[in-house]
Write an enzyme that holds these catalytic residues in place. Sequence first.
Site, PDB file in Angstrom:
ATOM      1  N   SER A  27      -2.831   0.184  -2.074  1.00 16.67           N
ATOM      2  CA  SER A  27      -3.946   0.413  -1.154  1.00 16.67           C
ATOM      3  C   SER A  27      -3.572   1.541  -0.210  1.00 16.67           C
ATOM      4  CB  SER A  27      -4.212  -0.858  -0.334  1.00 16.67           C
ATOM      5  OG  SER A  27      -5.120  -0.611   0.721  1.00 16.67           O
ATOM      6  N   TYR A  80      -1.304  -8.437   4.604  1.00 12.34           N
ATOM      7  CA  TYR A  80      -1.864  -7.651   3.494  1.00 12.34           C
ATOM      8  C   TYR A  80      -1.292  -6.236   3.495  1.00 12.34           C
ATOM      9  CZ  TYR A  80      -5.097  -5.048   0.580  1.00 12.34           C
ATOM     10  OH  TYR A  80      -5.622  -4.223  -0.383  1.00 12.34           O
TER      11      TYR A  80
END
Length: 258
Positions: free
Chosen positions: A138, A151
């Site tokens: 990401s 995360y």
Amino acid sequence: MATALITGASSGIGAELARIHAGNKGDLVLVARRRDRLDALKAELESAHGVKVLVLAEDLTDSAAAERIHTAVTQAGIEIDYLINNAGFGGRGLFHEMDWQQIHAMIQVNAAALAALTHAFLPGFVARNSGRILNVTSTASEMPGPLQAVYFATKAFAAYLSNALMEELRDTAITVTNFMPAATDTEFAAVADMDRTALFNRAASARSVAQEGYAAMLEGRMDAYGGMNPRRRILQMLAKVMPKRALMRSVRRMQEVS
């Protein structure tokens, strides 16, 4: 044509990666929790493209899942050419208020399972001196993420692991691509309670992001971005030069519900 193993293949980027690979006449091993969705995708791809698809319904929150997947593939006599670690999920909230089981599951899926699957399949790649690994991380991997602290941290782990392996394998024909999508229109946003945040305004389509990631893998790129809009490109550039506290305040504002 190469055989690809894709985790998180039941929806979103993973399902689109499967469609792209099948469209190139490649066989597949599809891994996710939801067998009904995997079976539906298997039927679609086999009918449309005449490829072979093996479905493995596995929950990567189980630390033994990676070993079971490797065993099942080996027993089926399938040689994996492309390992695509796509499975992952997020969760928004203050770290100290979040449920520990959710945090632990996120670490397991986003980081530990990715590492375990890579460790399981990489020796075969090295023995054949061929293979490509695509780790879907990401843009979050390049910065700390208040309100999504775990995360962001797990994606940083996956990104740095990918880069280090690329260097370790520099004298082989094997490549490891760290693919960093920006906000993408998938189930991720709703699951992570991010669908009402500024970060997911004008999210990229899963298909376009999957195409970018698949192309980057085939090219053997070390790092690649996906679904970047102009605002996000600016943030990624600023992330490399901004004072860390200022960067984190900016990131936190983007995680807050609008």
